[in-house]
Design an enzyme around this catalytic site. Structure first.
Site, short mmCIF file in Angstrom:
data_model
loop_
_atom_site.label_atom_id
_atom_site.label_comp_id
_atom_site.label_asym_id
_atom_site.label_seq_id
_atom_site.Cartn_x
_atom_site.Cartn_y
_atom_site.Cartn_z
N ASP A 48 -8.24 -30.27 34.47
CA ASP A 48 -8.14 -31.74 34.58
C ASP A 48 -8.13 -32.43 33.22
O ASP A 48 -7.52 -33.49 33.05
CB ASP A 48 -9.29 -32.29 35.44
CG ASP A 48 -10.65 -31.77 34.99
OD1 ASP A 48 -10.81 -30.53 35.01
OD2 ASP A 48 -11.52 -32.57 34.62
N ARG A 68 -24.17 -28.65 19.16
CA ARG A 68 -23.16 -28.60 18.08
C ARG A 68 -21.78 -28.90 18.64
O ARG A 68 -21.44 -28.44 19.73
CB ARG A 68 -23.11 -27.18 17.48
CG ARG A 68 -24.32 -26.80 16.69
CD ARG A 68 -24.12 -25.48 15.99
NE ARG A 68 -24.06 -24.35 16.92
CZ ARG A 68 -24.10 -23.08 16.55
NH1 ARG A 68 -24.20 -22.76 15.29
NH2 ARG A 68 -24.06 -22.11 17.44
N ASP A 128 -18.36 -20.49 27.14
CA ASP A 128 -18.17 -21.89 27.57
C ASP A 128 -16.92 -22.08 28.43
O ASP A 128 -16.30 -23.13 28.41
CB ASP A 128 -18.09 -22.85 26.37
CG ASP A 128 -19.28 -22.67 25.44
OD1 ASP A 128 -20.39 -22.53 25.96
OD2 ASP A 128 -19.08 -22.67 24.21
N SER A 177 -10.08 -24.83 38.73
CA SER A 177 -11.17 -25.79 38.73
C SER A 177 -10.68 -27.09 38.11
O SER A 177 -10.19 -27.10 36.98
CB SER A 177 -12.35 -25.21 37.95
OG SER A 177 -13.35 -26.17 37.79
N HIS A 182 -25.33 -22.63 30.30
CA HIS A 182 -24.36 -22.89 31.36
C HIS A 182 -24.66 -24.29 31.87
O HIS A 182 -25.80 -24.59 32.20
CB HIS A 182 -24.56 -21.94 32.53
CG HIS A 182 -24.40 -20.50 32.15
ND1 HIS A 182 -23.21 -19.97 31.77
CD2 HIS A 182 -25.30 -19.50 32.09
CE1 HIS A 182 -23.37 -18.69 31.49
NE2 HIS A 182 -24.63 -18.38 31.68
P1 GDP Z 1 -20.37 -21.46 30.66
O1 GDP Z 1 -21.30 -21.10 29.57
O2 GDP Z 1 -19.20 -20.54 30.77
O3 GDP Z 1 -21.06 -21.62 31.97
O4 GDP Z 1 -19.72 -22.86 30.30
P2 GDP Z 1 -20.45 -24.22 29.81
O5 GDP Z 1 -21.32 -24.71 30.86
O6 GDP Z 1 -21.01 -24.05 28.47
O7 GDP Z 1 -19.18 -25.16 29.58
C1 GDP Z 1 -18.37 -25.58 30.57
C2 GDP Z 1 -18.40 -27.10 30.59
O8 GDP Z 1 -17.29 -27.54 31.34
C3 GDP Z 1 -19.60 -27.68 31.28
O9 GDP Z 1 -19.91 -28.93 30.72
C4 GDP Z 1 -19.12 -27.84 32.74
O10 GDP Z 1 -19.82 -28.85 33.45
C5 GDP Z 1 -17.72 -28.23 32.51
N1 GDP Z 1 -16.76 -27.83 33.54
C6 GDP Z 1 -16.68 -26.66 34.24
N2 GDP Z 1 -15.59 -26.64 35.00
C7 GDP Z 1 -14.94 -27.83 34.77
C8 GDP Z 1 -13.72 -28.40 35.22
O11 GDP Z 1 -12.97 -27.80 35.99
N3 GDP Z 1 -13.40 -29.63 34.74
C9 GDP Z 1 -14.16 -30.31 33.86
N4 GDP Z 1 -13.77 -31.49 33.44
N5 GDP Z 1 -15.31 -29.79 33.39
C10 GDP Z 1 -15.69 -28.57 33.84
#
Ligand code: GDP
Length: 424
Positions: free
Chosen positions: A334, A304, A12, A413, A40
């Protein structure tokens, strides 16, 4: 040129967003391990998507996506996801499925559920997607390869043989309904007809693509700390989450992986059980969870609530080192803009001694976090596109962590969308 996008932590970290962004300039995106057990989340011009099994490169018409041989391939999840994205207006993606990928069988999902029930309070916090039973069977050599769907004689013989074994366990250990062989064969015939147009020797395809100079992205699922060898065993996943495994799970030479972009999140979160030294609780955790990610830190597959914690330099330095990180993408920064002060875990105290080296699980259980407190920046950094425009304390936070983990942070990011990114 092959690049991997992998996670340094518990998963995540925002790999999906980084992969989606890098896919713009890539030809091929490959999933090389795991299954549809983790998700993701991607936000782009088509909307917001939670992908579980499809590679995060499917949103471009110039890319080809590959389900590599290392994946736990859930056929029905795969087609459901394709239908979902296509019905949201995304052009039908070009996808290839490895003839050597193995199939998540309906009984793998049943076994996952039954075993979690049997373990009750001592369960692993599985997503019940059949991943552990799937990989157990793969290495017990009773898994089903995609290629075997096309060899009727082998298929029927194997279904009979495997069901005999499975049904003994189902009846005598779990006291549930046995698997019906005829129904299973029918399901596998359906799978065969569904996957046929997509199946090929993807290792050959990828090796040819490398020769032609194509840009290939390997997309990892979860992170270093969930690796079965180098993670917090036994609270880990069942396939390797390291970039090194990309060579096996995609079928390419290891020396072709030139760049290992390791995704690191600006604070910690974890799903499922297991050691988590810098974990926080109560109101402090609730607030970070509520503000975290894009609309809160809740599992993309399971919904969850994720466990929350402060940034852990010890775990992340190790996470990057085991990935072989060549650069770090630092995400979700952020979210921290509301804090006056930000604790960062810089060491573990174990039996009265402080270490910066991530230990084995039995020592980890005794570790207490050693914190250093950094000042917050108390402002919203979304929309900023130049590194120099970030508040001074925000830059200090990034640079402090960069020094602790020992790998250059090249991307920051600052929002969930594709172009919310600052290159350094
Ligand atoms: P992954 O499994 O590594 O791809 O990660 P996930 O998708 O499970 O979790 C990352 C969460 O953070 C998602 O809801 C993304 O939309 C969000 N996200 C990713 N980069 C950023 C960011 O720079 N800022 C914010 N606020 N949310 C982000």
């Amino acid at each position: 040129m092959v690049r991997a996008v992998v996670g340094a932590n518990w998963g995540d970290e925002g790999k999906g967003k980084i992969t989606d962004m890098l896919a713009e300039k890539s030809d091929i995106i490959v999933r090389f391990q795991g299954g549809s057990n983790a998700g993701h989340t991607i936000v782009n011009d088509y909307g917001k998507f939670a992908l579980h099994i499809l590679p995060s490169g499917i949103f471009y018409s110039h890319t080809t996506c590959v389900i590599g041989n290392g994946v736990a391939f859930n056929v029905s999840d795969f087609f459901k996801e394709i239908n979902d994205v296509v019905s949201s207006g995304v052009p039908k993606p070009r996808i290839l499925i490895s003839d050597r990928a193995q199939i998540v069988m309906p009984y793998h999902i049943m076994f996952d559920t039954y075993e979690e029930e049997r373990l009750a309070g001592k369960s692993f916090g599985s997503t019940k997607s059949g991943i552990a039973p799937f990989y157990s069977d793969k290495y017990s050599k009773i898994g089903f390869q995609v290629s075997e769907l096309f060899d009727e004689e082998t298929l029927v013989e194997k279904v009979n043989r495997v069901c005999e074994l499975k049904n003994i366990m189902i009846e005598h250990l779990y006291h549930k309904e046995p698997v019906n062989k005829d129904e299973l064969i029918k399901t596998l015939h359906e799978y065969r007809d569904m996957v046929e147009p997509y199946v090929c020797d993807t290792a050959l395809f990828l090796q040819n693509a490398i020769k032609e100079g194509k840009t290939i992205l390997l997309e990892g699922q979860l992170g270093t700390l969930k690796d079965p060898d180098f993670g917090i065993y036994p609270m880990v996943t069942s396939s390797h989450t390291l970039a090194a495994y990309g060579a096996i799970g995609a079928g390419i030479p290891p020396y072709e992986i030139k760049d290992i972009i390791t995704v690191v999140k600006a604070y910690s979160s974890a799903v499922g059980a297991g050691e988590f030294v810098s974990e926080i609780f109560g109101d402090e955790a609730d607030e970070l969870r509520r503000r975290g990610g894009d609309g809160g830190e809740f599992g993309a597959t399971t919904g969850r609530p994720r466990r929350m914690g402060w940034f852990d330099c010890v775990a992340t330095k190790y996470g990057c080192r085991m990935q072989g990180a060549t650069q770090v993408a630092f995400t979700v920064l952020d979210v921290l803009g509301y804090l006056d002060e930000i604790p960062v875990c810089v060491g573990y105290e174990i039996d009265g001694r402080v270490t910066k080296d991530f230990p084995v699980t039995c020592k980890l259980k005794k570790a207490k976090p050693v914190y250093e407190i950094l000042p917050g920046w108390k402002s919203d950094i979304r929309g900023i596109s130049k590194y120099e425009d970030l508040p001074e304390n925000c830059r200090k936070y990034i640079e402090f962590i960069e020094k602790e983990i020992g790998v250059r942070i090249t991307m920051v990011s600052n929002g969930p969308a594709r172009h919310d990114i600052i290159f350094r």
